[in-house]
Design an enzyme around this catalytic site. Sequence first.
Site, PDB file in Angstrom:
ATOM      1  N   ARG A 171       0.250   7.878  -2.459  1.00 41.77           N
ATOM      2  CA  ARG A 171       0.839   8.883  -1.567  1.00 41.77           C
ATOM      3  C   ARG A 171       2.328   9.054  -1.851  1.00 41.77           C
ATOM      4  NH1 ARG A 171      -0.996   6.272   3.736  1.00 41.77           N
ATOM      5  NH2 ARG A 171      -1.385   4.564   2.276  1.00 41.77           N
ATOM      6  N   ILE A 215      -6.375  -4.754   7.620  1.00 41.58           N
ATOM      7  CA  ILE A 215      -6.250  -5.897   6.707  1.00 41.58           C
ATOM      8  C   ILE A 215      -6.830  -5.570   5.331  1.00 41.58           C
ATOM      9  CG2 ILE A 215      -7.019  -8.291   6.346  1.00 41.58           C
ATOM     10  CD1 ILE A 215      -6.931  -8.718   9.342  1.00 41.58           C
ATOM     11  N   SER A 216      -7.797  -4.640   5.277  1.00 40.81           N
ATOM     12  CA  SER A 216      -8.447  -4.254   4.013  1.00 40.81           C
ATOM     13  C   SER A 216      -8.938  -5.455   3.215  1.00 40.81           C
ATOM     14  CB  SER A 216      -7.509  -3.382   3.160  1.00 40.81           C
ATOM     15  OG  SER A 216      -7.177  -2.202   3.850  1.00 40.81           O
ATOM     16  N   ASP A 220       0.829  -1.205   0.000  1.00 46.60           N
ATOM     17  CA  ASP A 220       0.000   0.000   0.000  1.00 46.60           C
ATOM     18  C   ASP A 220       0.869   1.264   0.000  1.00 46.60           C
ATOM     19  OD1 ASP A 220      -2.421   1.331  -0.041  1.00 46.60           O
ATOM     20  OD2 ASP A 220      -2.517   1.492   2.137  1.00 46.60           O
ATOM     21  N   GLY A 221       0.313   2.327  -0.585  1.00 48.24           N
ATOM     22  CA  GLY A 221       0.973   3.635  -0.496  1.00 48.24           C
ATOM     23  C   GLY A 221       1.537   4.158  -1.812  1.00 48.24           C
ATOM     24  N   HIS A 239       1.958   3.974  -9.178  1.00 50.91           N
ATOM     25  CA  HIS A 239       1.590   2.576  -9.447  1.00 50.91           C
ATOM     26  C   HIS A 239       2.666   1.898 -10.290  1.00 50.91           C
ATOM     27  CE1 HIS A 239      -2.203   2.806  -7.475  1.00 50.91           C
ATOM     28  NE2 HIS A 239      -2.774   3.641  -8.324  1.00 50.91           N
ATOM     29  N   LEU A 273      10.502 -20.292  -5.493  1.00 45.92           N
ATOM     30  CA  LEU A 273       9.606 -19.410  -4.745  1.00 45.92           C
ATOM     31  C   LEU A 273       8.205 -19.636  -5.294  1.00 45.92           C
ATOM     32  CD1 LEU A 273       9.275 -16.927  -2.748  1.00 45.92           C
ATOM     33  CD2 LEU A 273       9.433 -15.483  -4.774  1.00 45.92           C
TER      34      LEU A 273
HETATM   35  C1  IPE Z   1      -5.191  -2.455   0.127  1.00 53.27           C
HETATM   36  O1  IPE Z   1      -4.976  -1.122  -0.160  1.00 53.27           O
HETATM   37  C2  IPE Z   1      -5.326  -3.240  -1.144  1.00 53.27           C
HETATM   38  C3  IPE Z   1      -4.093  -3.403  -1.910  1.00 53.27           C
HETATM   39  C4  IPE Z   1      -2.900  -3.045  -1.547  1.00 53.27           C
HETATM   40  C5  IPE Z   1      -4.268  -4.038  -3.187  1.00 53.27           C
HETATM   41  P1  IPE Z   1      -6.172  -0.063  -0.245  1.00 53.27           P
HETATM   42  O2  IPE Z   1      -5.544   1.247  -0.496  1.00 53.27           O
HETATM   43  O3  IPE Z   1      -7.177  -0.522  -1.233  1.00 53.27           O
HETATM   44  O4  IPE Z   1      -6.798  -0.170   1.205  1.00 53.27           O
HETATM   45  P2  IPE Z   1      -7.614   0.906   2.060  1.00 53.27           P
HETATM   46  O5  IPE Z   1      -8.677   1.464   1.158  1.00 53.27           O
HETATM   47  O6  IPE Z   1      -6.638   1.944   2.496  1.00 53.27           O
HETATM   48  O7  IPE Z   1      -8.147   0.126   3.224  1.00 53.27           O
HETATM   49  C1  IPE Z   2      -1.761   0.592  -3.443  1.00 54.25           C
HETATM   50  O1  IPE Z   2      -1.549   1.962  -3.572  1.00 54.25           O
HETATM   51  C2  IPE Z   2      -2.124  -0.024  -4.769  1.00 54.25           C
HETATM   52  C3  IPE Z   2      -3.519  -0.454  -4.881  1.00 54.25           C
HETATM   53  C4  IPE Z   2      -4.376  -0.481  -3.914  1.00 54.25           C
HETATM   54  C5  IPE Z   2      -3.973  -0.865  -6.194  1.00 54.25           C
HETATM   55  P1  IPE Z   2      -2.695   3.036  -3.315  1.00 54.25           P
HETATM   56  O2  IPE Z   2      -3.160   3.593  -4.625  1.00 54.25           O
HETATM   57  O3  IPE Z   2      -3.748   2.489  -2.438  1.00 54.25           O
HETATM   58  O4  IPE Z   2      -1.868   4.159  -2.580  1.00 54.25           O
HETATM   59  P2  IPE Z   2      -2.394   5.027  -1.361  1.00 54.25           P
HETATM   60  O5  IPE Z   2      -2.621   4.087  -0.226  1.00 54.25           O
HETATM   61  O6  IPE Z   2      -3.657   5.719  -1.801  1.00 54.25           O
HETATM   62  O7  IPE Z   2      -1.256   5.971  -1.111  1.00 54.25           O
HETATM   63 MG    MG Z   3      -4.025   2.536  -0.385  1.00 55.92          MG
END
Ligand code: IPE
Ligand code: IPE
Ligand code: MG
Length: 252
Positions: free
Chosen positions: A23, A194-195, A19-20, A36, A130
């Site tokens: 941002r 956990i999302s 995630d992230g 991405h 792996l």
């Molecule tokens: C979790 O990230 C899903 C993936 C990394 C694929 P999200 O950005 O979708 O989760 P939330 O919305 O912050 O919970």
């Molecule tokens: C994680 O990055 C990738 C996916 C969920 C597809 P995000 O796009 O959720 O990045 P943030 O959490 O908004 O920064």
């Molecule tokens: Mg995210």
Amino acid sequence: MTSFTAPVKVPLHLAIIMDGNSRWAETKGLLRDEGHRTGAKHVRTIAEACADEGVRYLSLFAFSTENWQRPRDEVDFLIQLIGETLDNELHELVKRETKVQFIGERSRFPSRIQKKMWECETETSNYDKLFLTIALNYGGRWDLTNATREIAQAVQQGYLQPDEIDESVIGSYLATRNLPAPDLCIRTGGDRRISNFLLWDFAYTEFYFADCFWPAFTTDELQGALREYAHRQRRFGGRRELNPNPTLVESN
Ligand code: IPE
Ligand code: IPE
Ligand code: MG
């Protein structure tokens, strides 16, 4: 003199919630797509480092069942990026003898992407260095719902009796049926949730939350997470660590 040290405890199965990306891009003054794209490229670095550290099963959360709610242009870009990444990475996966599988409802993806998934699985099916599981349009609730439907069908058709349904039967209907339960889950990006990732499988998983964004998650930070895991005491509801691996190895 010969000294003996206990082997370092490495997770057999590591799950990562990557995630992230968005941002990370924002802090760099870049467009979200670049976040991405950089995040997708970063998978190779971390997957290779995991294999080098002795992780056998790596499961990556790449696209959730809820991620379709994002703006259309972002979803379209992510689908295109999935296709490009599969094209670009297949030779490397083959070179590193990585076996790949995808979990999630793939019928929602365009057929050209589904075809790439099947090709990637087929071409890597004989490897075992792996075992890489990539969750695409995956949700823990989707997995449990799907399993429940299939179990109900098996009961209706007389293959299964209701009193035969136990935890191992439920586990055998999940998309993760061929994986051991994750020992450690790392989530990058600073959020502690956990999302809707591996809901059933996470029952006794250890968690490590990294504040950095996924594209900035370094191999040093990975090693830090693995070191911390090695010191966790897992009790599984009991009094003492189960499976403490008491074998001593010669280290002189
Ligand atoms: C979790 O990230 C899903 C993936 C990394 C694929 P999200 O950005 O979708 O989760 P939330 O919305 O912050 O919970
Ligand atoms: C994680 O990055 C990738 C996916 C969920 C597809 P995000 O796009 O959720 O990045 P943030 O959490 O908004 O920064
Ligand atoms: Mg995210």
